[in-house]
Design an enzyme around this catalytic site. Structure first.
Site, PDB file in Angstrom:
ATOM      1  N   ASP A 121       0.530  -1.205  -0.080  1.00 40.57           N
ATOM      2  CA  ASP A 121      -0.205  -0.025  -0.129  1.00 40.57           C
ATOM      3  C   ASP A 121       0.999   1.223   0.038  1.00 40.57           C
ATOM      4  OD1 ASP A 121      -2.871   1.066   0.505  1.00 40.57           O
ATOM      5  OD2 ASP A 121      -1.627   2.102   2.386  1.00 40.57           O
TER       6      ASP A 121
ATOM      7  N   HIS B 231     -10.992  -1.218  -4.874  1.00 35.85           N
ATOM      8  CA  HIS B 231     -11.875  -0.758  -3.602  1.00 35.85           C
ATOM      9  C   HIS B 231     -11.870   0.803  -3.596  1.00 35.85           C
ATOM     10  CE1 HIS B 231      -7.872  -0.762  -2.097  1.00 35.85           C
ATOM     11  NE2 HIS B 231      -7.947  -0.251  -1.253  1.00 35.85           N
ATOM     12  N   ASP B 232     -10.937   1.529  -4.057  1.00 35.86           N
ATOM     13  CA  ASP B 232     -10.781   2.872  -4.150  1.00 35.86           C
ATOM     14  C   ASP B 232     -11.309   3.783  -5.376  1.00 35.86           C
ATOM     15  OD1 ASP B 232      -9.182   2.560  -1.871  1.00 35.86           O
ATOM     16  OD2 ASP B 232      -7.369   2.733  -2.974  1.00 35.86           O
TER      17      ASP B 232
END
Ligand code: NOJ
Length: 539
Positions: A201, A323-324
């Site tokens: 990440d 998911h963003d």
């Protein structure tokens, strides 16, 4: 150490957002046992790798991207025993598990931060980035990615700590070798368990040597990002990533970095084989930026550019959703089955590794919640307040949220048409999209013409045809709203034709067609239909 991990080229990765995938114990939140229940489904789809968004112990301020304990599973997801079962059940089905590694920051509830906050001279004092204030204010004017200041005051130390994201996500001090050693020990712990890969990440932000420089604008206004200006891609960050690369490559572990790419040279450093960093990079593009630029031309140029940069070594990660981001079928398509299939064709026929985000394989669309209270994502809520402060009306702000919110991708997976879409037996943490009655796994499995069955075909096509993995790529000039390219491998040539238009157009294919490999609906002579997709073998 030179990478020689050809096995990664065979991966088709499926991203699971655990909170929203499948709830096995009916508490309204997805969990690991739920994932195990659905492994047969994933095996049937044909994928061979699962990337799990974070499942570590976390207060869930940013849904797990704020880790409280790197060695524990968050209770609502289950136990370490459940995770071990997941590893072994996945292995039986030849599926590897890829974990999310959040290394730029921890949660403010992490023991390291709790200790560091207590004083300036304990073992953990230097694990984070604390600075004295200036004139009783923050040491400089940086804004955080999620809005507001990037510094928060701690009384016990009479100092401010840096957080590039939420204030509950303090940034780790990577220049402290003890921090790095702790992190490397933790990575080896998960590899020893049998984890075969990591998605890393926000990795471009590790080096903070320029954190005391002032930004030209106060806070994060006008799209200004101190991360971009002072942090992303610094040389020292690349050196830290090489240390990570040493672990990944010496232990034959797959790695994909979420990278804020500053330039072509920067991109190469992250993924070129000889640079010993990652196997692939997921370029970070915030949804708002993407929506402003959205056009088939933008997509074409992006893919073309990335292909050219990595032509001489280095592998690509291809994705349209995660998911963003908003749902791909709503962002680039028109929520129709044909547009879902067309986008799938793009994803699976580009050189590189396809990343499928949960639900895209059944054509899940954006959610359009009626009120901001139905949303959960902290970034969405901050952005909504920012819009109101910028004099937008509530209606206007909600309209923008409908387009951009990260919750579009986070609404529960739609398994069937029972109440709460078969995700759970109780009201889930985030409301189910009301279109689950029509769009759900159960109905797609039974329908030979579904998006699901089209994904299945594409995945198997890639598995059985080296041209899709190793073939060259050449983009062909074509009319606006279309993307056309050739894949070439040995003597074989495949032409891919994609329409992003909601109408039929005149269209001539200037090649002799040998065979239709796949199409979302039948080809008509000299026409290209709305959202049509064709894979044609040509002479
Ligand atoms: C990127 C992740 O994908 C996103 O969900 C998260 O909010 C930030 N990094 C902070 O960890």
């Amino acid at each position: 150490m030179i990478k020689s991990k050809d096995w990664i080229k065979d991966l088709v990765v499926y991203q699971i957002y655990p909170r929203s995938f499948k709830d096995s114990n009916n508490d309204g939140i997805g969990d690991i046992k739920g994932i195990i229940e659905k492994l047969d489904y994933l095996e049937y789809l044909g994928i061979n790798a699962i990337w799990l968004s974070p499942i570590y112990k976390s207060p869930m301020i940013d849904n797990g991207y704020d880790i409280e304990d790197y060695y524990a599973i968050n209770e609502e997801f289950g136990t370490m025993e459940d995770f071990d079962n997941l590893l072994s059940e996945a292995k039986k089905r030849n599926i590897i598990i890829i974990m999310d590694l959040v290394l730029n920051h921890t949660s403010n509830k992490h023991q390291w931060f709790i200790e560091a906050s207590k004083s300036k001279n304990n073992k953990y004092s230097n694990y984070y980035i604390f600075k004295d204030g200036k004139n009783n204010k923050e040491p400089n004017n940086w804004g955080s990615t999620f809005g507001g200041s990037a510094r928060t005051y701690v009384k016990e130390r009479d100092q401010y700590y840096l957080h590039l994201f939420a204030k509950e996500q303090p940034d780790l001090n990577w220049s402290n070798v003890e921090v790095r050693e702790e992190i490397y020990k933790m990575i080896n712990f998960w590899i020893d368990k049998g984890v075969k890969g990591f998605r890393v990440d926000a990795i471009s932000y590790l080096d903070k040597t320029k954190e005391m420089l002032d930004a030209p604008y106060p806070l994060n206004n006008e799209g200004y990002s101190p991360c971009k200006a002072f942090i992303a891609g610094n040389e020292t960050t690349h050196n830290y990533i090489k240390e990570l690369g040493n672990i990944f490559n010496s232990r034959n572990i797959f790695s994909v970095g979420e990278c804020f790419i500053q330039s072509d040279e920067d991109f190469k450093k992250y993924v070129l084989t000889e640079s010993n960093e990652f196997d692939m990079a997921i370029p970070f593009i915030p949804p708002v930026v993407e929506i402003k630029n959205i056009s088939p031309n933008y997509l074409k140029n992006t893919f073309k550019h990335r292909y050219e940069i990595l032509k001489n070594g280095g592998w690509r990660a291809n994705f349209l959703s995660n998911h963003d981001k908003p749902r791909q079928i709503s962002l680039y398509g028109n929520d129709s089955i044909e547009s879902g299939k067309m986008l799938a064709t793009l994803l699976h026929t580009l050189p590189g590794t396809p990343f499928v985000y949960q639900g895209e394989e059944i054509g899940m669309t954006n959610v359009y919640y009626d009120s901001i209270d139905e949303y959960n994502d902290l970034d969405t809520k901050n952005y909504y307040s920012y819009l109101l402060k910028s004099n937008k009306s509530k209606e206007e702000a909600l309209k923008e949220i409908h387009l951009t919110s990260r919750d579009n991708a986070r609404s529960p997976m739609q398994w069937d048409n029972s109440e709460f879409s078969g995700f759970s037996k109780v009201k889930p943490w985030l409301n189910v999209n009301p279109n689950y009655l029509k769009i759900n796994v159960k109905s797609e499995l039974n329908n030979p013409n579904s998006i699901f069955n089209y994904y299945k075909k594409l995945i198997s096509l890639r598995k059985n045809n080296d041209i899709l993995k190793y073939g060259d790529l050449e983009f062909i000039d074509s009319s606006d709203g279309t993307i056309v390219y050739l894949r070439k491998y040995k003597e074989i040539k495949w032409l891919v034709v994609l329409s992003f238009l909601d109408k039929e157009i005149d269209f001539k294919i200037d090649y002799k067609i040998k065979k239709v490999i796949l199409e979302n609906y039948p080809l008509k002579e000299n026409k290209l239909g709305s959202y049509q997709a064709l894979i044609l073998e040509i002479e």
